[in-house]
Write an enzyme that holds these catalytic residues in place. Structure first.
Site, PDB file in Angstrom:
ATOM      1  N   MET A 179       0.849  -1.200   0.000  1.00 23.29           N
ATOM      2  CA  MET A 179       0.000   0.000   0.000  1.00 23.29           C
ATOM      3  C   MET A 179       0.885   1.250   0.000  1.00 23.29           C
ATOM      4  O   MET A 179       0.426   2.347   0.331  1.00 23.29           O
ATOM      5  CB  MET A 179      -0.939  -0.005   1.206  1.00 23.29           C
ATOM      6  N   LEU A 236       6.759   3.026   1.575  1.00 21.14           N
ATOM      7  CA  LEU A 236       7.643   1.868   1.688  1.00 21.14           C
ATOM      8  C   LEU A 236       8.789   2.103   2.662  1.00 21.14           C
ATOM      9  O   LEU A 236       9.381   3.182   2.714  1.00 21.14           O
ATOM     10  CB  LEU A 236       8.207   1.531   0.301  1.00 21.14           C
ATOM     11  N   HIS A 271       9.543  -3.521   3.299  1.00 19.82           N
ATOM     12  CA  HIS A 271       8.998  -3.744   1.954  1.00 19.82           C
ATOM     13  C   HIS A 271      10.122  -4.054   0.966  1.00 19.82           C
ATOM     14  O   HIS A 271       9.999  -4.926   0.114  1.00 19.82           O
ATOM     15  CB  HIS A 271       8.271  -2.487   1.444  1.00 19.82           C
ATOM     16  N   GLN A 329     -10.366  -2.552   2.549  1.00 14.83           N
ATOM     17  CA  GLN A 329      -9.885  -3.210   3.765  1.00 14.83           C
ATOM     18  C   GLN A 329      -9.820  -2.270   4.967  1.00 14.83           C
ATOM     19  O   GLN A 329      -9.346  -2.656   6.029  1.00 14.83           O
ATOM     20  CB  GLN A 329      -8.534  -3.886   3.514  1.00 14.83           C
ATOM     21  N   GLY A 364       5.085 -10.264   4.157  1.00 14.06           N
ATOM     22  CA  GLY A 364       5.868 -10.162   5.390  1.00 14.06           C
ATOM     23  C   GLY A 364       5.193 -10.916   6.536  1.00 14.06           C
ATOM     24  O   GLY A 364       3.971 -10.911   6.668  1.00 14.06           O
ATOM     25  N   LYS A 423       5.329 -10.021   9.474  1.00 15.08           N
ATOM     26  CA  LYS A 423       4.803  -9.064  10.465  1.00 15.08           C
ATOM     27  C   LYS A 423       3.281  -9.112  10.496  1.00 15.08           C
ATOM     28  O   LYS A 423       2.667  -9.076  11.553  1.00 15.08           O
ATOM     29  CB  LYS A 423       5.280  -7.648  10.151  1.00 15.08           C
ATOM     30  N   ARG A 459       2.572   2.484   9.555  1.00 14.28           N
ATOM     31  CA  ARG A 459       1.816   3.229  10.575  1.00 14.28           C
ATOM     32  C   ARG A 459       2.704   3.707  11.730  1.00 14.28           C
ATOM     33  O   ARG A 459       2.221   4.416  12.610  1.00 14.28           O
ATOM     34  CB  ARG A 459       0.659   2.382  11.101  1.00 14.28           C
TER      35      ARG A 459
HETATM   36  O1  PAF Z   1      -0.140  -5.794   3.646  1.00 13.29           O
HETATM   37  C1  PAF Z   1      -0.561  -4.872   2.908  1.00 13.29           C
HETATM   38  O2  PAF Z   1       0.126  -3.866   2.668  1.00 13.29           O
HETATM   39  C2  PAF Z   1      -1.955  -4.983   2.313  1.00 13.29           C
HETATM   40  O3  PAF Z   1      -2.830  -5.608   3.196  1.00 13.29           O
HETATM   41  C3  PAF Z   1      -1.960  -5.684   0.955  1.00 13.29           C
HETATM   42  C4  PAF Z   1      -1.501  -7.130   1.052  1.00 13.29           C
HETATM   43  C5  PAF Z   1      -1.062  -4.929  -0.022  1.00 13.29           C
HETATM   44  C6  PAF Z   1      -3.383  -5.692   0.387  1.00 13.29           C
HETATM   45  O4  PAF Z   1      -3.875  -4.403   0.221  1.00 13.29           O
END
Ligand code: PAF
Length: 283
Positions: free
Chosen positions: A30, A33, A37, A61, A149, A151, A189
């Site tokens: 998302m 980074l 990532h 989500q 990940g 995490k 976050r």
């Molecule tokens: O882990 C994330 O960053 C998100 O949940 C994902 C897997 C990219 C789905 O939007």
């Protein structure tokens, strides 16, 4: 690195790669980074010929009162980082490209198992949003391997289960948790943590480690360990969402004779909800 904003553009170039027999690795993100990532990208690079990343802040989500609108969007910086870390193709769609019929009538992928506990309990609908967007991304990219990940342990477990249940033809690879110098798990976050909270948030990791040590030395009253850890977290100034000793595969509360155990936790800071986990094998 080539950047694509449309499904058709990305599909065309990936079709050519597939015809050449190239192995395609995929890292969905998302954005915003961090090193964690980029380690996923590196992992994909080591086992695949072509590395595809996506940046898409998936509204499906996020709950109504969650941080979708203020989720950190750092697209230009992310592009530079991905270019430097060996990403070949970046997929960065608009919301309308991913959800052309809107969110309300979007077909969903529902995994009934493991999605209404732990993070799912305090974030209703979250995992449905994740499994739906990840399925769409998998259908768009059709990777040989996708990297997630550890995490987000519950997310990884749910995705593994979905891939198995729905016979999705790809390998799911788990990548280790990346941590700051003091042990805080890296997360987009973490930018929400205030300066006065920052020195104390490591209490989450330390509490999970403390539980792991107790279990390794024979403690089996998991509820008592969870309660003591929650008290320790409260003493450091944070409210706990959950601290749970779970069976690593099912995410059910661990039984006394379970050998593969994962201790998972989530705490609230003033503006963030932080998660972490630690797996132990008692074999
Ligand atoms: O882990 C994330 O960053 C998100 O949940 C994902 C897997 C990219 C789905 O939007």
């Amino acid at each position: 690195m080539r950047i694509f904003h449309t499904v058709s553009g990305l599909r065309e170039v990936l079709k050519a790669c597939r015809l050449k027999g190239l192995r395609i690795g995929f890292v969905p993100t998302m954005g915003n980074l961090h090193e964690g990532h980029l380690a996923l990208v590196e992992q994909a690079r080591s086992s695949c010929d072509i590395v595809v990343c996506s940046i898409f802040v998936n509204a499906l989500q996020f709950g109504l009162n969650e941080d979708w609108d203020k989720y950190p969007r750092t697209y230009q910086v992310d592009c530079d980082k991905l270019r430097d870390s060996g990403c070949d193709y970046l997929f960065h769609p608009e919301d309308t490209e991913m959800y052309p019929n809107g969110l309300d009538t979007q077909s969903r992928v529902i995994c009934p198992s493991m999605t209404d506990v732990l993070c799912g309990a305090s974030r209703p609908g979250h995992f449905e949003g994740v499994t739906t967007v990840v399925t769409k991304l998998f259908n768009i990219v059709q990777p040989d391997e996708a990297i997630f990940g550890i995490k987000d342990y519950q997310q990884l477990a749910v995705i593994r289960r979905m891939v198995e249940d729905l016979c999705m033809p790809m390998q799911i690879t788990a990548a280790p948790i990346h941590r700051e110098a003091d042990g805080l798990a890296m997360s987009s976050r973490n930018t929400y943590i205030t300066a006065d909270e920052r020195p104390n948030v490591v209490v989450l990791k330390e509490s999970l480690e403390w539980i792991a040590e107790q279990i390794k030395t024979g403690a089996r009253n998991f509820t008592e360990l969870e309660t003591m850890a929650i008290q320790r977290i409260a003493d450091a100034g944070f409210k706990t969402d959950y601290i749970t000793v779970s069976n690593s595969k099912t995410l059910d509360p661990a039984a006394e004779d379970d050998l593969e155990i994962t201790i998972l936790g989530a705490i609230f800071t003033r503006a963030a909800r932080l998660i972490d986990n630690l797996s132990i094998n008692l074999d």
